[in-house]
Design a protein around this motif. Sequence first.
Motif, PDB file in Angstrom:
ATOM      1  N   ALA A  65      44.364  44.587  44.890  1.00  0.00           N
ATOM      2  CA  ALA A  65      45.414  45.109  44.193  1.00  0.00           C
ATOM      3  C   ALA A  65      45.035  44.736  42.628  1.00  0.00           C
ATOM      4  N   CYS A  66      44.415  43.646  42.476  1.00  0.00           N
ATOM      5  CA  CYS A  66      44.303  43.143  41.153  1.00  0.00           C
ATOM      6  C   CYS A  66      43.403  41.853  40.961  1.00  0.00           C
ATOM      7  N   ILE A  78      33.938  41.366  35.799  1.00  0.00           N
ATOM      8  CA  ILE A  78      34.178  41.947  37.178  1.00  0.00           C
ATOM      9  C   ILE A  78      35.193  43.396  36.932  1.00  0.00           C
ATOM     10  N   THR A  79      35.810  43.362  35.700  1.00  0.00           N
ATOM     11  CA  THR A  79      36.678  44.575  35.437  1.00  0.00           C
ATOM     12  C   THR A  79      35.653  45.641  35.236  1.00  0.00           C
ATOM     13  N   LEU A  80      34.338  45.420  34.553  1.00  0.00           N
ATOM     14  CA  LEU A  80      33.334  46.354  34.243  1.00  0.00           C
ATOM     15  C   LEU A  80      32.705  46.643  35.563  1.00  0.00           C
ATOM     16  N   VAL A  85      40.232  48.687  39.324  1.00  0.00           N
ATOM     17  CA  VAL A  85      40.951  47.801  39.721  1.00  0.00           C
ATOM     18  C   VAL A  85      41.478  46.865  38.481  1.00  0.00           C
ATOM     19  N   PRO A  86      43.065  46.852  38.209  1.00  0.00           N
ATOM     20  CA  PRO A  86      43.873  46.139  37.204  1.00  0.00           C
ATOM     21  C   PRO A  86      43.308  44.664  37.213  1.00  0.00           C
ATOM     22  N   GLY A  87      43.153  44.214  36.071  1.00  0.00           N
ATOM     23  CA  GLY A  87      42.794  42.728  35.636  1.00  0.00           C
ATOM     24  C   GLY A  87      43.619  41.885  34.712  1.00  0.00           C
ATOM     25  N   THR A  88      43.773  40.745  34.990  1.00  0.00           N
ATOM     26  CA  THR A  88      44.625  40.000  33.881  1.00  0.00           C
ATOM     27  C   THR A  88      44.097  38.490  33.747  1.00  0.00           C
ATOM     28  N   THR A  89      44.355  37.928  32.631  1.00  0.00           N
ATOM     29  CA  THR A  89      43.887  36.399  32.570  1.00  0.00           C
ATOM     30  C   THR A  89      45.213  35.785  32.725  1.00  0.00           C
ATOM     31  N   ASP A  90      46.339  36.218  32.998  1.00  0.00           N
ATOM     32  CA  ASP A  90      47.499  35.609  33.099  1.00  0.00           C
ATOM     33  C   ASP A  90      48.282  35.474  34.689  1.00  0.00           C
ATOM     34  N   PHE A  91      48.007  34.303  35.125  1.00  0.00           N
ATOM     35  CA  PHE A  91      48.336  34.126  36.811  1.00  0.00           C
ATOM     36  C   PHE A  91      49.671  34.536  37.073  1.00  0.00           C
ATOM     37  N   ASP A  92      50.621  34.364  36.064  1.00  0.00           N
ATOM     38  CA  ASP A  92      52.029  34.749  36.128  1.00  0.00           C
ATOM     39  C   ASP A  92      52.130  36.268  36.171  1.00  0.00           C
TER      40      ASP A  92
END
Length: 371
Positions: A65-66, A78-80, A85-92
């Motif tokens: 999912a992410c 990884i997102t490259l 796949v959605p990516g974020t730097t924020d665990f929240d």
Amino acid sequence: MSAHSNGNGNGHYNGNGNGHHNGNGKLPLPLNLRPAMPRMAVVGLGYWGPNLVRNLHELPGAELACVCDASSRALDTITLRYPAVPGTTDFDDVLSDPSIDAVVLATPVSTHYHLGMRALEAGKHLFIEKPLAASSEEAIALIEAANERGLVLMPGHTFLYSPPVDAVRELITSGELGEIYFISTSRVNLGLHQADVSVAWDLGPHDFSILRYWLEETPMHVTAMTRGCVIPDTPDVAFINLQFPSGTIANVEISWLAPSKLRRTTVVGSRKMVVYDDTSNEPVRVFDSGVNLPNPETFGEYRLTYRTGDIVSPHLSAAEPLYLELQDFAESIREGRTPRSSAQLGLDVVRTIEAVDASLELDGARVPVGA
Ligand SMILES: NC(=O)c1ccc[n+]([C@@H]2O[C@H](COP(=O)([O-])OP(=O)(O)OC[C@H]3O[C@@H](n4cnc5c(N)ncnc54)[C@H](O)[C@@H]3O)[C@@H](O)[C@H]2O)c1
């Protein structure tokens, strides 16, 4: 999709050294409330995380999912590769997304407890790369938090899903090898020195989880000797002796400092012996060899008979252990059951490593493994 499926069954543990806890505080939710296709977020995309991402991406029974990493550089790599796949730097962002059922954590050991606890508190099933936590207190707290919420908690002991390891377990548990006298194992190569853990915390989980899986018991006592050869306070070589309740003894040699890679384990039983070499194209070889003492009363005369029979190399599946491991995680969520790599096994491994540390504190003295 809801994150409230019920995995329960994180096994028994001895939180205070007494009694058993069955982790059955909650019954699994009805089938229709468990996610058929758990949506998972991989958190930590350093050295190991990308392997989890690749396998999850290929797994039909789960959805990637992410992906998440505090470092935008690690995330971008990884997102490259997986642009959909959605990516974020924020665990929240992962925690607050109700469509995410599970977190797969591949961050440094020192972060396992804090990040893992937050994931459980957010109602996510949790896979944590080995070792489960940096202490048994932390591991117990994670197990309790998972049990209270009926969530699956699974430590990533990858070797439990390795076909050669499985084949050796079958040889042991079926009785084909006879009584297991002793096991000796070498897991050495050059690197990778870890910044936040000793070699016992980095490589020890592999051998301790394999021994626990094979013998179905936790060692009673441990003695250990280590040395920090390169970085003075970070042991990079360890010689560890373990004694099991059944009488089996084991020697584990682990090191980040060796001229060539060795992944070799010898299992010596009263009937047969096995060499498991993970670097060989015949990883399991069963030796129909042994020694007989025909009449114990004549032992004084040393009338032993040595037997060197056939050597058999069983056919093994080529499946990737990491794939099978993540498949077990997804199925455990779906079916509300305990994975093979159970939280109890993860706790026993942490306790064994703590006993190694305690032995080192006492100059290599024999110390009991905590319960
Ligand atoms: N099963 C195996 O065979 C195997 C092999 C290697 C490593 N591991 C385990 O994998 C885990 C990670 O090891 P590694 O060598 O990949 O470490 P690493 O340091 O290479 O990578 C860790 C990543 O986590 C990220 N991170 C740290 N804190 C974060 C946070 N709060 N939120 C998001 N991201 C965060 C870091 O930025 C880094 O990219 C360890 O538990 C290790 O024991 C398992």
